[in-house]
Design a protein around this motif. Structure first.
Motif, PDB file in Angstrom:
ATOM      1  N   ILE A 191     -45.496   2.004  12.329  1.00  0.00           N
ATOM      2  CA  ILE A 191     -44.819   1.673  11.072  1.00  0.00           C
ATOM      3  C   ILE A 191     -45.801   1.029  10.108  1.00  0.00           C
ATOM      4  O   ILE A 191     -45.900   1.407   8.933  1.00  0.00           O
ATOM      5  CB  ILE A 191     -43.619   0.742  11.327  1.00  0.00           C
ATOM      6  N   GLY A 192     -46.538   0.046  10.593  1.00  0.00           N
ATOM      7  CA  GLY A 192     -47.541  -0.606   9.748  1.00  0.00           C
ATOM      8  C   GLY A 192     -48.635   0.353   9.317  1.00  0.00           C
ATOM      9  O   GLY A 192     -49.098   0.307   8.170  1.00  0.00           O
ATOM     10  N   GLN A 193     -49.031   1.246  10.222  1.00  0.00           N
ATOM     11  CA  GLN A 193     -50.083   2.202   9.882  1.00  0.00           C
ATOM     12  C   GLN A 193     -49.614   3.177   8.801  1.00  0.00           C
ATOM     13  O   GLN A 193     -50.386   3.564   7.910  1.00  0.00           O
ATOM     14  CB  GLN A 193     -50.514   2.978  11.137  1.00  0.00           C
ATOM     15  N   SER A 194     -48.337   3.557   8.859  1.00  0.00           N
ATOM     16  CA  SER A 194     -47.811   4.473   7.836  1.00  0.00           C
ATOM     17  C   SER A 194     -47.799   3.794   6.468  1.00  0.00           C
ATOM     18  O   SER A 194     -48.046   4.445   5.446  1.00  0.00           O
ATOM     19  CB  SER A 194     -46.408   4.946   8.208  1.00  0.00           C
ATOM     20  N   PHE A 195     -47.529   2.477   6.433  1.00  0.00           N
ATOM     21  CA  PHE A 195     -47.590   1.749   5.175  1.00  0.00           C
ATOM     22  C   PHE A 195     -49.023   1.732   4.637  1.00  0.00           C
ATOM     23  O   PHE A 195     -49.257   1.943   3.439  1.00  0.00           O
ATOM     24  CB  PHE A 195     -47.106   0.309   5.364  1.00  0.00           C
ATOM     25  N   LEU A 196     -49.980   1.467   5.530  1.00  0.00           N
ATOM     26  CA  LEU A 196     -51.381   1.395   5.113  1.00  0.00           C
ATOM     27  C   LEU A 196     -51.878   2.755   4.628  1.00  0.00           C
ATOM     28  O   LEU A 196     -52.576   2.842   3.605  1.00  0.00           O
ATOM     29  CB  LEU A 196     -52.243   0.896   6.272  1.00  0.00           C
ATOM     30  N   ASP A 197     -51.501   3.825   5.332  1.00  0.00           N
ATOM     31  CA  ASP A 197     -51.917   5.177   4.917  1.00  0.00           C
ATOM     32  C   ASP A 197     -51.338   5.515   3.548  1.00  0.00           C
ATOM     33  O   ASP A 197     -52.021   6.131   2.716  1.00  0.00           O
ATOM     34  CB  ASP A 197     -51.447   6.210   5.957  1.00  0.00           C
ATOM     35  N   GLU A 198     -50.093   5.144   3.313  1.00  0.00           N
ATOM     36  CA  GLU A 198     -49.463   5.410   2.016  1.00  0.00           C
ATOM     37  C   GLU A 198     -50.156   4.609   0.907  1.00  0.00           C
ATOM     38  O   GLU A 198     -50.357   5.115  -0.207  1.00  0.00           O
ATOM     39  CB  GLU A 198     -47.974   5.057   2.081  1.00  0.00           C
ATOM     40  N   TYR A 199     -50.530   3.389   1.231  1.00  0.00           N
ATOM     41  CA  TYR A 199     -51.202   2.532   0.245  1.00  0.00           C
ATOM     42  C   TYR A 199     -52.548   3.112  -0.174  1.00  0.00           C
ATOM     43  O   TYR A 199     -52.987   2.942  -1.327  1.00  0.00           O
ATOM     44  CB  TYR A 199     -51.386   1.134   0.832  1.00  0.00           C
ATOM     45  N   HIS A 200     -53.206   3.826   0.734  1.00  0.00           N
ATOM     46  CA  HIS A 200     -54.531   4.397   0.436  1.00  0.00           C
ATOM     47  C   HIS A 200     -54.447   5.680  -0.388  1.00  0.00           C
ATOM     48  O   HIS A 200     -55.481   6.194  -0.835  1.00  0.00           O
ATOM     49  CB  HIS A 200     -55.285   4.676   1.736  1.00  0.00           C
ATOM     50  N   LYS A 201     -53.219   6.203  -0.604  1.00  0.00           N
ATOM     51  CA  LYS A 201     -53.079   7.390  -1.441  1.00  0.00           C
ATOM     52  C   LYS A 201     -53.324   7.038  -2.902  1.00  0.00           C
ATOM     53  O   LYS A 201     -53.290   5.869  -3.288  1.00  0.00           O
ATOM     54  CB  LYS A 201     -51.679   7.993  -1.265  1.00  0.00           C
ATOM     55  N   GLU A 202     -53.533   8.045  -3.705  1.00  0.00           N
ATOM     56  CA  GLU A 202     -53.775   7.828  -5.141  1.00  0.00           C
ATOM     57  C   GLU A 202     -52.574   7.116  -5.767  1.00  0.00           C
ATOM     58  O   GLU A 202     -51.430   7.528  -5.597  1.00  0.00           O
ATOM     59  CB  GLU A 202     -54.005   9.162  -5.837  1.00  0.00           C
ATOM     60  N   GLY A 203     -52.858   6.034  -6.481  1.00  0.00           N
ATOM     61  CA  GLY A 203     -51.786   5.245  -7.102  1.00  0.00           C
ATOM     62  C   GLY A 203     -50.950   4.491  -6.097  1.00  0.00           C
ATOM     63  O   GLY A 203     -49.857   4.020  -6.420  1.00  0.00           O
ATOM     64  N   HIS A 204     -51.438   4.380  -4.864  1.00  0.00           N
ATOM     65  CA  HIS A 204     -50.760   3.706  -3.750  1.00  0.00           C
ATOM     66  C   HIS A 204     -49.482   4.414  -3.320  1.00  0.00           C
ATOM     67  O   HIS A 204     -48.613   3.810  -2.670  1.00  0.00           O
ATOM     68  CB  HIS A 204     -50.442   2.244  -4.095  1.00  0.00           C
ATOM     69  N   GLY A 205     -49.368   5.704  -3.643  1.00  0.00           N
ATOM     70  CA  GLY A 205     -48.262   6.504  -3.146  1.00  0.00           C
ATOM     71  C   GLY A 205     -46.902   5.917  -3.501  1.00  0.00           C
ATOM     72  O   GLY A 205     -46.622   5.621  -4.664  1.00  0.00           O
ATOM     73  N   ALA A 206     -46.056   5.731  -2.478  1.00  0.00           N
ATOM     74  CA  ALA A 206     -44.713   5.202  -2.692  1.00  0.00           C
ATOM     75  C   ALA A 206     -44.681   3.681  -2.686  1.00  0.00           C
ATOM     76  O   ALA A 206     -43.629   3.084  -2.925  1.00  0.00           O
ATOM     77  CB  ALA A 206     -43.770   5.740  -1.611  1.00  0.00           C
ATOM     78  N   LEU A 207     -45.830   3.052  -2.438  1.00  0.00           N
ATOM     79  CA  LEU A 207     -45.875   1.597  -2.355  1.00  0.00           C
ATOM     80  C   LEU A 207     -46.198   0.994  -3.720  1.00  0.00           C
ATOM     81  O   LEU A 207     -47.228   0.334  -3.921  1.00  0.00           O
ATOM     82  CB  LEU A 207     -46.894   1.129  -1.310  1.00  0.00           C
ATOM     83  N   ILE A 208     -45.276   1.223  -4.666  1.00  0.00           N
ATOM     84  CA  ILE A 208     -45.502   0.696  -6.014  1.00  0.00           C
ATOM     85  C   ILE A 208     -44.337  -0.165  -6.504  1.00  0.00           C
ATOM     86  O   ILE A 208     -44.544  -1.112  -7.238  1.00  0.00           O
ATOM     87  CB  ILE A 208     -45.773   1.837  -7.029  1.00  0.00           C
ATOM     88  N   ASP A 209     -43.125   0.148  -6.093  1.00  0.00           N
ATOM     89  CA  ASP A 209     -41.981  -0.681  -6.468  1.00  0.00           C
ATOM     90  C   ASP A 209     -40.840  -0.413  -5.489  1.00  0.00           C
ATOM     91  O   ASP A 209     -40.942   0.440  -4.605  1.00  0.00           O
ATOM     92  CB  ASP A 209     -41.540  -0.427  -7.919  1.00  0.00           C
ATOM     93  N   THR A 210     -39.734  -1.137  -5.646  1.00  0.00           N
ATOM     94  CA  THR A 210     -38.620  -1.043  -4.708  1.00  0.00           C
ATOM     95  C   THR A 210     -37.995   0.346  -4.696  1.00  0.00           C
ATOM     96  O   THR A 210     -37.640   0.880  -3.640  1.00  0.00           O
ATOM     97  CB  THR A 210     -37.544  -2.091  -5.056  1.00  0.00           C
ATOM     98  N   GLU A 211     -37.850   0.954  -5.869  1.00  0.00           N
ATOM     99  CA  GLU A 211     -37.174   2.246  -5.969  1.00  0.00           C
ATOM    100  C   GLU A 211     -37.920   3.334  -5.210  1.00  0.00           C
ATOM    101  O   GLU A 211     -37.307   4.148  -4.509  1.00  0.00           O
ATOM    102  CB  GLU A 211     -37.005   2.628  -7.437  1.00  0.00           C
ATOM    103  N   THR A 212     -39.226   3.376  -5.347  1.00  0.00           N
ATOM    104  CA  THR A 212     -40.007   4.405  -4.635  1.00  0.00           C
ATOM    105  C   THR A 212     -40.156   4.049  -3.160  1.00  0.00           C
ATOM    106  O   THR A 212     -40.166   4.935  -2.303  1.00  0.00           O
ATOM    107  CB  THR A 212     -41.393   4.575  -5.269  1.00  0.00           C
TER     108      THR A 212
END
Length: 462
Positions: A191-212
């Motif tokens: 679970i934590g690794q999936s968050f970190l992988d998403e954060y490394h995407k361009e624009g931090h992927g879905a890790l930008i606000d609550t809605e995404t």
């Protein structure tokens, strides 16, 4: 009704005049007012009836969910769990070169009911469907939203044997130490690794606000798999991702050093959170000569019938000035040593036809057709004060439209109040800002004896 009419003078002289001029007391009012303009003040007693009704579910918006199961020998059982998504601050970030160490779900609480030493097991399931933002009730089916095939993690616990920290809370000049207990349930490191992988995407992927983020990770369902000895009043639920990172030249000697930190997200009032409640109330909904029952959450309510038509007929052309309502509990029930449930702190008095709209629209009591009273342990009662506005309101509505019924059925509902500080030119204090259905387990019996459940009214006739 038994009328006790009192003839009074329309204008009262000063105390000095009353004391010194007893020989003119009988004529005092008539010397300043024509004989045909006498004002009559009357008192009366209106007796009310009540009944216990089963509550299928309640609007589940709450700041503090409850978790667990408890069986009360008098008031029956309560079982609760909850589902929620996480608030994602736009400033959340991972440090450079982060490596995930572990993931935990933390459930914090400061109070509970039941056996604090009996073992129970907490279980966490992954939510797979985005939770609804709209109307949320306590009878939802978790299988619609969560993958129930296998828990993400489980943790056996006892109420008072968990790790805790102590915090000091200040109120004016006084302070109080509070123990905050914490259940930490290990979750898959993936679970934590999936968050970190998403954060490394361009624009931090879905890790930008609550809605995404809620689309990427819809949340968790928290329940108990065994044990029926206690219920926790949950203060905070958080998802913690522990990781280490290389802090270049971060030591006091300007050399590279490895540091550990935690990435935290929380279930907060800003996001969707739903409490699921189930009750067994078989003994409460039966007719009882001693009284009627109230039990939260989503248990039973007491309905009170107001005979406004009878009041209107009795008073005819008189003006209703006061209708005092005090609701008393039955003390013998509370004195039963087996009982762990206490009377609710606050009761909402509201028309049964208005309950759904009141909570869904986030309304406040208006002291016209809805009222709130706080439990007074010294008198074992809830004092709603003067509710004459309620009687007068329905009388007025009926005069405008004869098809509208006069008699009204009201419910007594346990509620939790949120306050905010207020200040004015002449006073300072607090005001109620939100009213929630009470999720804390509470219960009481309402005394429905003729001399206890009544309206004491005062009226004037001209």
């Amino acid at each position: 009704m038994k009328l006790r009419t009192i003839i009074v003078l329309s204008i009262i002289a000063t105390t000095t005049l009353l004391i010194s001029c007893n020989d003119t007391l009988d004529k005092l009012g008539f010397t300043v007012q024509p004989g045909n303009d006498k004002v009559t003040v009357g008192t009366d007693t209106v007796y009310l009836s009540s009944s216990t009704i089963q509550v299928d579910s309640v609007f589940s918006k709450t700041k503090y969910p409850i978790l667990g199961e408890y069986i009360d020998p008098v008031f029956g059982s309560i079982r609760s769990d909850y589902i929620g998504e996480f608030y994602f601050p736009e400033t959340m970030e991972f440090k450079k070169d982060a490596k995930i160490d572990s993931v935990r779900l933390s459930v914090e609480y400061t109070s509970m009911i039941g056996d604090s030493l009996a073992p129970m097991q907490l279980a966490v399931y992954k939510v797979t469907e985005v939770l609804p933002k709209g109307k949320k009730y306590t009878n939802f089916n978790p299988e619609i939203f969560a993958d129930m095939s296998k828990p993400l993690g489980v943790k056996t616990f006892t109420g008072k044997n968990n790790s805790y920290r102590t915090e000091v809370y200040y109120s004016g000049t006084t302070s109080q130490e509070i123990k905050i207990y914490e259940i930490n349930t290990p979750l898959p490191i993936e679970i934590g690794q999936s968050f970190l992988d998403e954060y490394h995407k361009e624009g931090h992927g879905a890790l930008i606000d609550t809605e995404t983020f809620r689309e990427f990770f819809p949340g968790v369902y928290v329940t108990t798999n065994f044990g029926n000895s206690s219920i926790l009043n949950v203060n905070l639920t958080s998802l913690k991702v522990y990781y280490n990172y290389l802090d270049e030249k971060g030591s006091s000697q300007q050399t590279d050093t490895t540091r550990s930190t935690v990435w935290n997200i929380y279930i907060t009032p800003e996001v969707t959170q739903m409490n699921r409640i189930s009750n067994k109330n078989d003994n409460l909904i039966q007719v009882n000569d001693s009284g009627t029952f109230i039990k939260s959450p989503a248990g039973v309510n007491t309905e009170v019938m107001f005979p406004i038509a009878d009041i209107s007929n009795k008073l005819s052309n008189s003006a209703l000035n006061q209708a005092k309502l005090v609701v008393y509990t039955v003390p013998n029930v509370m004195e039963d040593e087996r009982i762990k449930l206490s009377p609710p702190d606050n009761l909402l008095l509201i028309n049964r036809d208005s309950v759904k709209q009141f909570f869904e629209n986030g309304k406040l009591h208006d002291n016209l057709t809805s009222f709130v009273a706080t439990y007074d342990s010294s008198t074992q009662s809830y004092n709603f004060g003067n509710i004459s506005a309620l009687i007068n309101y329905y009388n007025s509505e009926h005069k405008k439209d004869q098809s509208k019924p006069l008699n009204q059925t009201y419910q007594l509902i346990p509620v939790d109040l949120a306050y905010a500080s207020s200040s004015g030119i002449y006073s300072q204090g607090t005001v109620v800002t939100e009213i929630y259905n009470q999720m804390k387990p509470t219960a009481t019996m309402i005394n429905n004896k003729k001399d206890k459940l009544r309206l004491d009214i005062i009226y004037t006739s001209f």
